[in-house]
Design a protein around this motif. Structure first.
Motif, PDB file in Angstrom:
ATOM      1  N   TYR A 112       0.865  -1.305  -0.267  1.00  0.00           N
ATOM      2  CA  TYR A 112       0.002   0.167  -0.124  1.00  0.00           C
ATOM      3  C   TYR A 112       0.828   1.346   0.007  1.00  0.00           C
ATOM      4  O   TYR A 112       0.467   2.217  -0.514  1.00  0.00           O
ATOM      5  CB  TYR A 112      -0.935   0.059   1.264  1.00  0.00           C
ATOM      6  N   GLU A 160     -11.500   3.683  -2.965  1.00  0.00           N
ATOM      7  CA  GLU A 160     -11.329   4.464  -1.651  1.00  0.00           C
ATOM      8  C   GLU A 160     -10.356   3.633  -0.158  1.00  0.00           C
ATOM      9  O   GLU A 160      -9.825   4.186   0.329  1.00  0.00           O
ATOM     10  CB  GLU A 160     -12.764   4.508  -1.078  1.00  0.00           C
ATOM     11  N   GLN A 161     -10.733   2.231  -0.377  1.00  0.00           N
ATOM     12  CA  GLN A 161      -9.906   1.551   0.726  1.00  0.00           C
ATOM     13  C   GLN A 161      -8.532   1.556   0.315  1.00  0.00           C
ATOM     14  O   GLN A 161      -7.637   1.730   1.432  1.00  0.00           O
ATOM     15  CB  GLN A 161     -10.227   0.299   0.732  1.00  0.00           C
ATOM     16  N   VAL A 164      -6.945   4.968   1.016  1.00  0.00           N
ATOM     17  CA  VAL A 164      -6.745   5.430   2.541  1.00  0.00           C
ATOM     18  C   VAL A 164      -5.599   4.810   3.077  1.00  0.00           C
ATOM     19  O   VAL A 164      -4.767   5.050   3.836  1.00  0.00           O
ATOM     20  CB  VAL A 164      -8.160   5.137   3.333  1.00  0.00           C
ATOM     21  N   ARG A 165      -5.467   3.312   2.809  1.00  0.00           N
ATOM     22  CA  ARG A 165      -4.391   2.591   3.184  1.00  0.00           C
ATOM     23  C   ARG A 165      -3.111   2.890   2.668  1.00  0.00           C
ATOM     24  O   ARG A 165      -1.996   3.121   3.421  1.00  0.00           O
ATOM     25  CB  ARG A 165      -4.740   1.086   2.818  1.00  0.00           C
ATOM     26  N   GLU A 167      -2.301   6.242   1.742  1.00  0.00           N
ATOM     27  CA  GLU A 167      -1.940   7.491   2.621  1.00  0.00           C
ATOM     28  C   GLU A 167      -1.509   7.075   3.597  1.00  0.00           C
ATOM     29  O   GLU A 167      -0.660   7.718   4.468  1.00  0.00           O
ATOM     30  CB  GLU A 167      -3.223   8.279   2.483  1.00  0.00           C
ATOM     31  N   ALA A 168      -2.036   6.218   4.616  1.00  0.00           N
ATOM     32  CA  ALA A 168      -1.491   5.778   5.897  1.00  0.00           C
ATOM     33  C   ALA A 168      -0.133   5.348   5.874  1.00  0.00           C
ATOM     34  O   ALA A 168       0.432   5.567   7.015  1.00  0.00           O
ATOM     35  CB  ALA A 168      -2.616   4.865   6.651  1.00  0.00           C
TER      36      ALA A 168
END
Length: 173
Positions: A112, A160-161, A164-165, A167-168
């Motif tokens: 990710y 979207e998932q 988000v992952r 960016e984290a």
């Protein structure tokens, strides 16, 4: 029959693979069928030219080309359902796994934190069937990370998932 050791490289234990939507098989079968007809028509040009008296190609060539094109198209159509079943993906905590291939099986692991952006595309035939393709773009140009044949809602959720992952994981670098 593949051994357990050889399967573990492609199907790691404990992974729950997600399959593609069954409508994607319909899309691929239609595409393969259309391709077979087009190639057979093109391969029939020497046969048509001989029938019209425009040229006199050897008989084996005039009849063999369309037959070979139809045979190749038939094999492609017959293998399409297995190709679709062999494609899948799995979301893990730190990466996304994508598998594909019949003869040469491949599993791509996309961390990710290495994703630059996630792209969702919908072609005209996909739109009719309510499907979409998710493409993951990384810094490596050779990475072919795409998941075709997802329902549009699953493609949006996955986009979207993954964003988000991603960016984290980037924030933690």
């Amino acid at each position: 029959m593949p051994s357990q050791k050889s399967r573990a490289a492609i199907d790691p234990p404990g992974i729950q693979w997600r399959s593609l939507d069954p409508r994607y098989r319909t899309l691929r079968l239609a595409s393969a069928g259309i391709g077979a007809v087009v190639w057979a028509a093109l391969a029939s040009v020497p046969l048509a030219a001989g029938a019209l008296g425009l040229a006199s190609p050897p008989g084996w060539l005039a009849a063999g080309l369309p037959a070979a094109a139809l045979l190749a198209g038939l094999v492609n159509v017959l293998l399409t359902p297995r190709r679709v079943r062999a494609t899948g993906y799995a979301e893990r905590e730190d990466d996304l796994l994508i598998r594909r291939g019949l003869l040469v099986r491949r599993v791509s692991v996309v961390p990710y934190g290495r994703m630059q952006y996630v792209d969702v595309s919908v072609g005209p035939l996909e739109r009719v069937l309510g499907l979409a393709t998710v493409r993951l773009h990384t810094a490596a140009a050779a990475t072919r990370a795409e998941i075709p044949g997802l329902p549009a809602s699953e493609a949006a959720r996955l986009r979207e998932q993954l964003a988000v992952r991603g960016e984290a994981r980037l924030a933690g670098l």
